[in-house]
Scaffold this motif. Structure first.
Motif, PDB file in Angstrom:
ATOM      1  N   PRO A   1      31.059  89.000  13.108  1.00 31.69           N
ATOM      2  CA  PRO A   1      31.421  87.879  12.236  1.00 31.69           C
ATOM      3  C   PRO A   1      30.226  87.241  11.538  1.00 31.69           C
ATOM      4  CG  PRO A   1      31.400  87.171  14.522  1.00 31.69           C
ATOM      5  CD  PRO A   1      31.113  88.641  14.530  1.00 31.69           C
ATOM      6  N   HIS A   2      30.458  86.709  10.336  1.00 30.57           N
ATOM      7  CA  HIS A   2      29.445  85.895   9.655  1.00 30.57           C
ATOM      8  C   HIS A   2      29.474  84.484  10.227  1.00 30.57           C
ATOM      9  CE1 HIS A   2      30.347  89.155   6.818  1.00 30.57           C
ATOM     10  NE2 HIS A   2      29.078  89.063   6.499  1.00 30.57           N
ATOM     11  N   VAL A   3      30.695  83.990  10.435  1.00 35.71           N
ATOM     12  CA  VAL A   3      30.908  82.629  10.942  1.00 35.71           C
ATOM     13  C   VAL A   3      31.843  82.733  12.135  1.00 35.71           C
ATOM     14  CG1 VAL A   3      31.938  80.381  10.409  1.00 35.71           C
ATOM     15  CG2 VAL A   3      30.600  81.578   8.663  1.00 35.71           C
ATOM     16  N   ALA A   4      31.482  82.076  13.248  1.00 34.95           N
ATOM     17  CA  ALA A   4      32.353  82.150  14.427  1.00 34.95           C
ATOM     18  C   ALA A   4      32.076  80.970  15.344  1.00 34.95           C
ATOM     19  CB  ALA A   4      32.121  83.463  15.173  1.00 34.95           C
ATOM     20  N   GLY A   5      33.007  80.741  16.248  1.00 32.51           N
ATOM     21  CA  GLY A   5      32.799  79.665  17.209  1.00 32.51           C
ATOM     22  C   GLY A   5      34.015  79.392  18.065  1.00 32.51           C
ATOM     23  N   ILE A   6      33.850  78.390  18.924  1.00 33.55           N
ATOM     24  CA  ILE A   6      34.872  77.963  19.880  1.00 33.55           C
ATOM     25  C   ILE A   6      35.582  76.735  19.325  1.00 33.55           C
ATOM     26  CG2 ILE A   6      35.200  76.965  22.191  1.00 33.55           C
ATOM     27  CD1 ILE A   6      32.762  78.591  23.118  1.00 33.55           C
ATOM     28  N   ILE A   7      36.911  76.694  19.436  1.00 34.65           N
ATOM     29  CA  ILE A   7      37.670  75.518  19.006  1.00 34.65           C
ATOM     30  C   ILE A   7      37.686  74.461  20.106  1.00 34.65           C
ATOM     31  CG2 ILE A   7      39.904  74.709  18.155  1.00 34.65           C
ATOM     32  CD1 ILE A   7      40.499  77.556  17.351  1.00 34.65           C
ATOM     33  N   ASN A   8      37.859  74.902  21.357  1.00 36.94           N
ATOM     34  CA  ASN A   8      37.876  73.972  22.489  1.00 36.94           C
ATOM     35  C   ASN A   8      37.774  74.740  23.796  1.00 36.94           C
ATOM     36  OD1 ASN A   8      40.518  75.033  23.035  1.00 36.94           O
ATOM     37  ND2 ASN A   8      41.354  73.611  21.536  1.00 36.94           N
ATOM     38  N   ILE A   9      37.452  74.020  24.863  1.00 33.44           N
ATOM     39  CA  ILE A   9      37.488  74.580  26.218  1.00 33.44           C
ATOM     40  C   ILE A   9      38.514  73.766  26.983  1.00 33.44           C
ATOM     41  CG2 ILE A   9      36.197  75.017  28.363  1.00 33.44           C
ATOM     42  CD1 ILE A   9      35.176  76.688  26.010  1.00 33.44           C
ATOM     43  N   GLY A  10      39.631  74.397  27.327  1.00 36.32           N
ATOM     44  CA  GLY A  10      40.701  73.692  28.043  1.00 36.32           C
ATOM     45  C   GLY A  10      40.892  74.272  29.425  1.00 36.32           C
ATOM     46  N   THR A  11      42.163  74.460  29.814  1.00 33.98           N
ATOM     47  CA  THR A  11      42.447  74.967  31.163  1.00 33.98           C
ATOM     48  C   THR A  11      43.301  76.227  31.135  1.00 33.98           C
ATOM     49  OG1 THR A  11      44.231  73.347  31.221  1.00 33.98           O
ATOM     50  CG2 THR A  11      42.226  72.771  32.399  1.00 33.98           C
ATOM     51  N   ALA A  12      43.407  76.892  29.972  1.00 33.71           N
ATOM     52  CA  ALA A  12      44.143  78.163  29.933  1.00 33.71           C
ATOM     53  C   ALA A  12      43.347  79.213  30.701  1.00 33.71           C
ATOM     54  CB  ALA A  12      44.336  78.601  28.484  1.00 33.71           C
ATOM     55  N   HIS A  13      44.014  80.125  31.393  1.00 30.29           N
ATOM     56  CA  HIS A  13      43.368  81.210  32.154  1.00 30.29           C
ATOM     57  C   HIS A  13      42.432  80.706  33.257  1.00 30.29           C
ATOM     58  CE1 HIS A  13      44.707  84.208  29.194  1.00 30.29           C
ATOM     59  NE2 HIS A  13      44.272  83.395  28.261  1.00 30.29           N
ATOM     60  N   LEU A  14      42.706  79.542  33.839  1.00 30.18           N
ATOM     61  CA  LEU A  14      41.844  79.041  34.921  1.00 30.18           C
ATOM     62  C   LEU A  14      41.684  80.071  36.028  1.00 30.18           C
ATOM     63  CD1 LEU A  14      42.716  75.317  35.735  1.00 30.18           C
ATOM     64  CD2 LEU A  14      40.471  76.257  35.227  1.00 30.18           C
ATOM     65  N   GLY A  15      42.795  80.781  36.325  1.00 31.95           N
ATOM     66  CA  GLY A  15      42.803  81.739  37.427  1.00 31.95           C
ATOM     67  C   GLY A  15      41.738  82.807  37.298  1.00 31.95           C
ATOM     68  N   GLU A  16      41.622  83.392  36.094  1.00 27.86           N
ATOM     69  CA  GLU A  16      40.668  84.492  35.905  1.00 27.86           C
ATOM     70  C   GLU A  16      39.223  84.036  35.967  1.00 27.86           C
ATOM     71  OE1 GLU A  16      43.368  84.173  34.190  1.00 27.86           O
ATOM     72  OE2 GLU A  16      44.260  86.108  33.674  1.00 27.86           O
ATOM     73  N   PHE A  17      38.955  82.798  35.553  1.00 23.30           N
ATOM     74  CA  PHE A  17      37.557  82.382  35.395  1.00 23.30           C
ATOM     75  C   PHE A  17      37.071  81.419  36.473  1.00 23.30           C
ATOM     76  CE2 PHE A  17      39.005  83.452  31.046  1.00 23.30           C
ATOM     77  CZ  PHE A  17      38.181  84.545  30.857  1.00 23.30           C
ATOM     78  N   GLY A  18      37.967  81.035  37.386  1.00 22.83           N
ATOM     79  CA  GLY A  18      37.553  80.184  38.490  1.00 22.83           C
ATOM     80  C   GLY A  18      37.029  78.828  38.045  1.00 22.83           C
ATOM     81  N   GLY A  19      37.620  78.242  37.012  1.00 23.91           N
ATOM     82  CA  GLY A  19      37.204  76.901  36.574  1.00 23.91           C
ATOM     83  C   GLY A  19      36.784  76.872  35.121  1.00 23.91           C
ATOM     84  N   ARG A  20      36.647  75.659  34.592  1.00 26.25           N
ATOM     85  CA  ARG A  20      36.342  75.502  33.165  1.00 26.25           C
ATOM     86  C   ARG A  20      34.928  75.955  32.813  1.00 26.25           C
ATOM     87  NH1 ARG A  20      37.150  69.985  31.145  1.00 26.25           N
ATOM     88  NH2 ARG A  20      37.347  70.896  29.082  1.00 26.25           N
ATOM     89  N   ASP A  21      33.985  75.860  33.766  1.00 25.42           N
ATOM     90  CA  ASP A  21      32.622  76.369  33.500  1.00 25.42           C
ATOM     91  C   ASP A  21      32.661  77.855  33.178  1.00 25.42           C
ATOM     92  OD1 ASP A  21      31.440  73.933  33.962  1.00 25.42           O
ATOM     93  OD2 ASP A  21      31.123  74.293  36.090  1.00 25.42           O
ATOM     94  N   GLY A  22      33.476  78.562  33.953  1.00 30.72           N
ATOM     95  CA  GLY A  22      33.630  80.007  33.747  1.00 30.72           C
ATOM     96  C   GLY A  22      34.282  80.307  32.413  1.00 30.72           C
ATOM     97  N   ILE A  23      35.285  79.483  32.041  1.00 25.81           N
ATOM     98  CA  ILE A  23      35.954  79.651  30.739  1.00 25.81           C
ATOM     99  C   ILE A  23      34.922  79.453  29.630  1.00 25.81           C
ATOM    100  CG2 ILE A  23      37.668  78.673  29.151  1.00 25.81           C
ATOM    101  CD1 ILE A  23      39.328  77.879  31.624  1.00 25.81           C
ATOM    102  N   CYS A  24      34.103  78.410  29.757  1.00 25.13           N
ATOM    103  CA  CYS A  24      33.090  78.118  28.737  1.00 25.13           C
ATOM    104  C   CYS A  24      32.099  79.276  28.603  1.00 25.13           C
ATOM    105  CB  CYS A  24      32.358  76.823  29.089  1.00 25.13           C
ATOM    106  SG  CYS A  24      31.195  76.311  27.802  1.00 25.13           S
ATOM    107  N   ARG A  25      31.671  79.827  29.740  1.00 24.56           N
ATOM    108  CA  ARG A  25      30.739  80.969  29.706  1.00 24.56           C
ATOM    109  C   ARG A  25      31.364  82.154  28.974  1.00 24.56           C
ATOM    110  NH1 ARG A  25      29.453  79.698  34.729  1.00 24.56           N
ATOM    111  NH2 ARG A  25      30.798  81.249  35.680  1.00 24.56           N
ATOM    112  N   ALA A  26      32.633  82.445  29.304  1.00 26.10           N
ATOM    113  CA  ALA A  26      33.317  83.597  28.695  1.00 26.10           C
ATOM    114  C   ALA A  26      33.485  83.413  27.189  1.00 26.10           C
ATOM    115  CB  ALA A  26      34.681  83.798  29.360  1.00 26.10           C
ATOM    116  N   LYS A  27      33.934  82.229  26.767  1.00 23.98           N
ATOM    117  CA  LYS A  27      34.161  81.980  25.343  1.00 23.98           C
ATOM    118  C   LYS A  27      32.840  81.948  24.578  1.00 23.98           C
ATOM    119  CE  LYS A  27      38.655  80.911  25.905  1.00 23.98           C
ATOM    120  NZ  LYS A  27      39.729  81.782  25.465  1.00 23.98           N
ATOM    121  N   SER A  28      31.769  81.459  25.230  1.00 24.33           N
ATOM    122  CA  SER A  28      30.470  81.313  24.556  1.00 24.33           C
ATOM    123  C   SER A  28      29.819  82.656  24.222  1.00 24.33           C
ATOM    124  CB  SER A  28      29.513  80.481  25.417  1.00 24.33           C
ATOM    125  OG  SER A  28      29.980  79.154  25.530  1.00 24.33           O
TER     126      SER A  28
END
Length: 467
Positions: A190-217
């Motif tokens: 991508p030329h332009v990309a990013g995260i819209i938000n970090i919520g609580t979707a897929h909490l199970g796979e990532f073991g918490g919001r920190d994990g979600i943030c790492r994955a999306k980042s």
């Protein structure tokens, strides 16, 4: 794999050399097809003469079993990870799943004219993507992720639809495990990309919001021009630390692109969009504060790719929601809001706020939320507690395995009587019919929402049929 991914437009054909070059495979017994390949498919049902059928293998299916069938349908080429006893030319690759990614990446590299936006986040991805599609497709041919083709299989399938006339692409990237967004964003370039938000979707796979943030980042590792940052999110600083580009643009409260003078109406909203290019009023055909946030996100992505403010506003005002995303359906004397496409705890709360704005007796019908792992019961408990506490909601009808947990949460408040819990749709339907009969002839508004697997649209259709 039975996901229909075909498009009606004529695709760029492939040569056998390109196919081999992209996948680094070899032709079994040196038996090569003649002529060009019109398209690459993963759905055996659509395969015909001129196609290459790519045989995916999943946990519960193996498309290598369908190769004799596609050969009988006239398909002359199969891309396989093991040779199969069938009368068909076979390109043998190490792993067909990875080969699909290599083919998608190859097609992306063949289209250097393309300006690409990629976005990820816990909720709002689809709506933001549709808003961007509305802005960009007014200006030039634009490829936009269809449905939920946003994972390691869906993203390359979308890239295979790129054609030379496409000037823009809006790619939605989802994550169900660490490393997935790194894989797809590298493919998409991508030329332009990013995260819209970090919520609580897929909490199970990532073991918490920190994990979600790492994955999306992971998306920030592959951007060539500008990184987009959600200024108002509580993970904004962590996200900033992941940015690698010199240029970045933030949106939301405290950001460079933000909304002010927000007015929320029952089925729409209006706000002033503030940017470095100036400010403009937007009449947004979407309800809810969360959609104003999605609109400012879409504006930030568009600005970063060089779209002017007037075109952004026109695109936002003409945008249409995706099916099952807060669609308002008047039926007889009632309003039905179809928000059944998917759900996570954040989007469930946002939907409740939209319902609270509607007319008459307001009834929220919720299905289970999936992919919450070991926190499922507690998340449903908190949701039950919060939904019945929304001012203006008269009844919450929870359906599914975790409905009792939601009801416990509701009972922890003074509004416990607002909630009814049912283990399945068959049990819930008579209660909903009874609710309508009890309140007749008062106007009523119903909102249906749940994770995809709960098929809450089935219950909505059944109730509409009974009216």
């Amino acid at each position: 794999m039975h996901t229909s991914t075909t498009s009606t437009a004529a695709l760029e054909p492939w040569s056998i050399e390109q196919l081999q070059q992209a996948t680094q495979g070899y032709w079994l017994n040196d038996k090569k097809p003649a002529g060009q390949i019109k398209r690459i498919l993963t759905d055996s049902r659509d395969a015909e003469s001129g196609d290459a059928f790519l045989a995916l293998k999943g946990e519960r299916f193996d498309a290598h079993d369908f190769i004799a069938q596609v050969a009988a349908q006239g398909c002359e080429i199969a891309i396989v990870s093991r040779p199969v006893d069938a009368d068909i030319c076979q390109l043998v690759v190490e792993d067909t799943r990875l080969a699909l990614g290599q083919l998608g990446a190859y097609r992306r590299q063949q289209n250097p004219q393309l300006k690409v936006i990629a976005l990820t986040g816990s909720s709002g991805k689809t709506t933001t993507k549709e808003m961007l599609g509305s802005m960009l497709s007014r200006l030039a041919p634009t490829l936009v992720t269809r449905g939920n083709l946003n994972n390691d299989l869906g993203v390359p399938v979308m890239l295979l639809e790129l054609r030379p006339e496409h000037q823009y692409a809006v790619m939605e990237l989802g994550a169900s495990h660490q490393g997935e967004i790194d894989y797809t964003s590298k493919m998409v370039q991508p030329h332009v990309a990013g995260i819209i938000n970090i919520g609580t979707a897929h909490l199970g796979e990532f073991g918490g919001r920190d994990g979600i943030c790492r994955a999306k980042s992971e998306i920030y590792a592959h951007i060539s021009e500008t990184s987009i940052i959600p200024a108002a999110n509580d993970f904004a600083e962590t996200i900033r630390a992941a940015v690698k580009t010199e240029k970045s643009l933030s949106f939301g409260a405290g950001g460079e692109v933000y909304a002010s003078d927000v007015v929320l109406d029952a089925q729409s909203s209006s706000f002033t969009l503030n940017t470095a290019q100036g400010s403009k009023t937007v009449q947004l055909p979407f309800a809810g504060e969360h959609n104003v946030e999605n609109a400012t996100a879409a504006a930030a992505f568009a600005l970063a790719i060089g779209i002017g403010l007037d075109d952004i506003v026109a695109g936002l005002e003409q945008a249409v929601g995706a099916k099952g995303r807060l669609n308002f359906i008047p039926h007889k004397d009632y309003l039905f809001i179809d928000d059944t496409y998917n759900a996570n705890p954040g989007s469930m709360r946002a939907a409740a706020e939209v319902l609270a704005q509607q007319q008459g007796i307001r009834v929220m019908v919720t299905g289970d939320i999936g992919e919450l792992g070991s926190s499922a019961a507690i998340e449903h408990y908190k949701l039950g507690r919060d939904l019945v506490s929304v001012k203006g909601i008269n009844f919450v009808v929870a359906v599914g395995e975790f409905a009792p947990a939601a009801q416990e949460g509701a009972r922890s408040t003074q509004y416990g009587k607002k909630m009814q819990a049912f283990l399945n749709q068959e049990q819930a339907l008579p209660f909903l019919i009874d609710l309508i009969e009890t309140h007749h002839p008062q106007p009523m508004s119903f909102l249906f929402k749940g994770s995809r697997f709960t098929h809450m649209e089935t219950l909505m259709a059944a109730l509409m049929e009974k009216l």
